[in-house]
Scaffold this active site. Structure first.
Site, PDB file in Angstrom:
ATOM      1  N   GLY A 231      18.953 -18.746 -17.462  1.00 60.36           N
ATOM      2  CA  GLY A 231      19.720 -19.100 -18.918  1.00 60.36           C
ATOM      3  C   GLY A 231      18.823 -17.508 -18.677  1.00 60.36           C
ATOM      4  O   GLY A 231      18.993 -17.555 -20.538  1.00 60.36           O
ATOM      5  N   PRO A 275      18.015 -18.310 -12.236  1.00 65.07           N
ATOM      6  CA  PRO A 275      17.633 -17.213 -13.609  1.00 65.07           C
ATOM      7  C   PRO A 275      19.236 -16.868 -12.678  1.00 65.07           C
ATOM      8  O   PRO A 275      18.975 -16.439 -11.548  1.00 65.07           O
ATOM      9  CB  PRO A 275      17.514 -16.538 -13.721  1.00 65.07           C
ATOM     10  N   GLY A 276      20.081 -16.640 -13.076  1.00 61.97           N
ATOM     11  CA  GLY A 276      21.553 -15.603 -12.223  1.00 61.97           C
ATOM     12  C   GLY A 276      21.285 -13.804 -13.224  1.00 61.97           C
ATOM     13  O   GLY A 276      20.816 -13.284 -12.622  1.00 61.97           O
ATOM     14  N   ARG A 313      34.758 -11.163 -18.973  1.00 63.29           N
ATOM     15  CA  ARG A 313      34.071 -11.484 -20.062  1.00 63.29           C
ATOM     16  C   ARG A 313      34.055 -11.203 -21.025  1.00 63.29           C
ATOM     17  O   ARG A 313      33.851 -12.285 -22.156  1.00 63.29           O
ATOM     18  CB  ARG A 313      32.049 -10.724 -19.737  1.00 63.29           C
ATOM     19  N   TYR A 317      35.198 -14.657 -23.476  1.00 60.06           N
ATOM     20  CA  TYR A 317      34.453 -15.138 -24.048  1.00 60.06           C
ATOM     21  C   TYR A 317      34.114 -14.393 -25.715  1.00 60.06           C
ATOM     22  O   TYR A 317      32.721 -14.630 -25.773  1.00 60.06           O
ATOM     23  CB  TYR A 317      32.756 -15.160 -23.341  1.00 60.06           C
ATOM     24  N   CYS A 346      48.768  -6.841 -18.113  1.00 55.32           N
ATOM     25  CA  CYS A 346      50.495  -7.208 -18.898  1.00 55.32           C
ATOM     26  C   CYS A 346      50.277  -8.488 -19.750  1.00 55.32           C
ATOM     27  O   CYS A 346      50.604  -9.798 -19.522  1.00 55.32           O
ATOM     28  CB  CYS A 346      51.463  -7.621 -18.217  1.00 55.32           C
TER      29      CYS A 346
HETATM   30  N1  LLP Z   1      21.566 -22.654 -12.594  1.00 55.01           N
HETATM   31  C1  LLP Z   1      23.680 -23.624 -12.893  1.00 55.01           C
HETATM   32  C2  LLP Z   1      23.091 -24.663 -12.501  1.00 55.01           C
HETATM   33  C3  LLP Z   1      24.074 -22.760 -13.561  1.00 55.01           C
HETATM   34  O1  LLP Z   1      25.527 -23.252 -14.233  1.00 55.01           O
HETATM   35  C4  LLP Z   1      23.963 -20.909 -14.384  1.00 55.01           C
HETATM   36  C5  LLP Z   1      25.448 -20.751 -15.027  1.00 55.01           C
HETATM   37  C6  LLP Z   1      22.684 -21.074 -13.627  1.00 55.01           C
HETATM   38  C7  LLP Z   1      21.760 -21.462 -13.101  1.00 55.01           C
HETATM   39  C8  LLP Z   1      22.822 -19.698 -14.266  1.00 55.01           C
HETATM   40  O2  LLP Z   1      22.897 -18.596 -15.395  1.00 55.01           O
HETATM   41  P1  LLP Z   1      22.209 -17.098 -15.676  1.00 55.01           P
HETATM   42  O3  LLP Z   1      20.750 -17.375 -15.231  1.00 55.01           O
HETATM   43  O4  LLP Z   1      23.194 -16.494 -15.293  1.00 55.01           O
HETATM   44  O5  LLP Z   1      22.220 -18.147 -17.622  1.00 55.01           O
HETATM   45  N2  LLP Z   1      30.150 -16.569 -16.973  1.00 55.01           N
HETATM   46  C9  LLP Z   1      29.680 -16.446 -17.667  1.00 55.01           C
HETATM   47  C10 LLP Z   1      28.066 -17.642 -17.296  1.00 55.01           C
HETATM   48  C11 LLP Z   1      28.410 -18.475 -16.592  1.00 55.01           C
HETATM   49  C12 LLP Z   1      27.325 -19.253 -15.965  1.00 55.01           C
HETATM   50  C13 LLP Z   1      27.491 -20.838 -15.726  1.00 55.01           C
HETATM   51  N3  LLP Z   1      25.982 -21.321 -15.313  1.00 55.01           N
HETATM   52  C14 LLP Z   1      29.235 -15.258 -18.330  1.00 55.01           C
HETATM   53  O6  LLP Z   1      29.464 -13.966 -17.867  1.00 55.01           O
HETATM   54  O7  LLP Z   1      28.379 -15.004 -19.172  1.00 55.01           O
END
Ligand code: LLP
Length: 418
Positions: A231, A275-276, A313, A317, A346
């Site tokens: 996150g 983290p992603g 996105r 969102y 479209c």
């Molecule tokens: N761990 C779990 C269990 C998760 O569900 C997620 C993201 C992460 C880690 C990684 O989260 P991050 O560090 O990336 O915030 N598509 C959305 C974000 C969806 C996130 C889903 N889960 C966007 O474009 O903002």
């Protein structure tokens, strides 16, 4: 090239030895572009978040699963989390070993669980019924449980994954039932995890979540790890000078909490984060082309090839992405005006930037949509039978390399049985 608005990528030397116009010429439009140096830097920043010695960064592959990027992330010494058998499969292809992968499952079939077990990957389950299912198919096995500690955070209600309004995790009131199922199937609970949601810019909500999950961890004696979740946010409003998340402050406070907690737990365990976005968002940029400009009632529309099939996105969102402008002609824009940048899909919701104040745009201008390395390509689709774009890496030596080719028309019919 005549850069009309490009200070952010210029400061980062994002395009290395090349430039957006040449890239579009060579690889077509739209185009995802990634920068290797920035990707490696983000990996290192998070690896060094704390001094506590047993600490792992599990890159959350859902944010961007490009194989070349995964190989770089693996080289940087990160681990990975997976959301599906497909992610386990691709992580292995990238070089991650079974013990580096945590499968954070949600509502999966027995077959999917079996796949992960056969791959030697630890599974996290997030309901009592899935824990029961795991017990039935793998009695005596090692398992991780995802809890909902009651804390949630995120940039949009759709990405908050803790608290009262989410399908994720097991609520703490069910801890006795968790213990019963573990006992019944002689399972070994080796880890617990949580993820409060996606994108926090201040340390507080994350640390609050850490306190809560660590309180839950105290309920279990033989844990090998606690996964604190992802996150970590990035500043999407760079042109307005938005501050970065203060990683140093977050790291110091986290360090303190972890060191104190292990003392009271009585042994040093492994802590993971997952983290992603933080790892990949800023190393990615989406290039597109302006094809038409029109005035409809009170709105000036800039029509591009950046439909929501390419980047969803903003539509999903209301997410903000900064826009840069690159031009081949010498036509300068001295005036700024309010425009709405739209794609070629479209649907009226096909808007990439709403009511933006930008230098005057012209047909053939190339746009750079910043911070699109996370949840960009991986959420793209063939909606309207459009082709998904190519992906290019600006390597550390400054040269561009194609790392995924653009879809072809033939790709659109590949899976049909006729
Ligand atoms: N761990 C779990 C269990 C998760 O569900 C997620 C993201 C992460 C880690 C990684 O989260 P991050 O560090 O990336 O915030 N598509 C959305 C974000 C969806 C996130 C889903 N889960 C966007 O474009 O903002």
């Amino acid at each position: 090239m005549n850069p009309i608005r490009n200070t952010i990528t210029q400061e980062m030397q994002f395009f290395g030895n090349t430039n957006p116009l040449d890239l579009i010429q060579e690889f077509g439009s739209p185009l995802y572009v990634y920068n290797e140096t920035i990707l490696r830097k983000r990996c290192q920043e998070l690896k060094n978040l704390v001094t506590y010695p047993h600490f792992a960064v599990n890159y959350s592959v859902k944010a961007n699963g490009n194989l070349t990027l995964l190989k770089i992330i693996c080289e940087e010494g990160l681990n990975a989390d997976a959301m599906s058998p497909g992610e386990i499969f691709i992580e292995k292809k990238a070089g991650f070993t079974s013990d580096q992968i945590l499968y954070i499952s949600n509502n999966v079939s027995a077959e999917e669980m079996r796949y992960a077990i056969d791959q030697g990957v630890t599974i996290s389950v997030d309901s009592l019924s899935q824990l029961e299912l795991f017990g039935q198919i793998h009695p005596g096995g090692e398992i991780c449980v995802r809890f909902n500690s009651g804390i949630g955070a995120g940039h949009h209600e759709k990405v908050v994954t803790g608290g009262e309004h989410t399908k994720f995790g097991i609520n703490t009131e069910y801890i006795p039932e968790v213990k019963k199922i573990i006992e019944k199937y002689k399972l070994q609970l080796i880890g617990i995890n949580q993820h409060i949601g996606s994108l926090f810019m201040e340390p507080e909500p994350y640390l609050e979540g850490v306190h809560s999950v660590l309180a839950i961890a105290k309920e279990f004696d033989n844990l090998k790890f606690v996964d604190l979740g992802g996150g970590f946010g990035i500043p999407y409003h760079k042109y307005e000078g938005e501050e970065r998340l203060d990683l140093q402050k977050l790291g110091q406070k986290l360090d303190e909490i972890l060191h104190n907690w292990v003392k009271s737990y009585g042994k040093e365990i492994l802590f993971k984060i997952e983290p992603g976005r933080y790892i990949v968002a800023e190393c990615g940029l989406l290039l597109g082309t302006v094809h038409s400009i029109k005035q409809n009632a009170h709105t000036k529309y800039v029509g591009t090839d950046l439909g929501f099939n390419v980047l969803i996105r903003p539509t999903l969102y209301d997410a903000h992405h900064d826009i840069e402008i690159y031009r081949s002609s010498n036509q300068f824009s001295l005036t700024e005006e309010q425009v709405t940048i739209v794609g070629n899909i479209c649907e009226s919701g096909d808007i990439i930037a709403n009511d933006r104040l930008l230098p005057t745009l012209y047909e053939k201008d190339i746009l750079g949509v910043l911070d699109t390395g996370a949840y960009g390509y991986c959420m793209s689709s063939n909606y309207n039978n459009r082709l998904r774009p190519a992906e290019v890496l600006i390597q550390s030596n400054g040269q561009a390399r194609l790392i995924r080719r653009r879809d072809t028309l033939e790709d659109l019919i590949r899976n049909f049985e006729v």
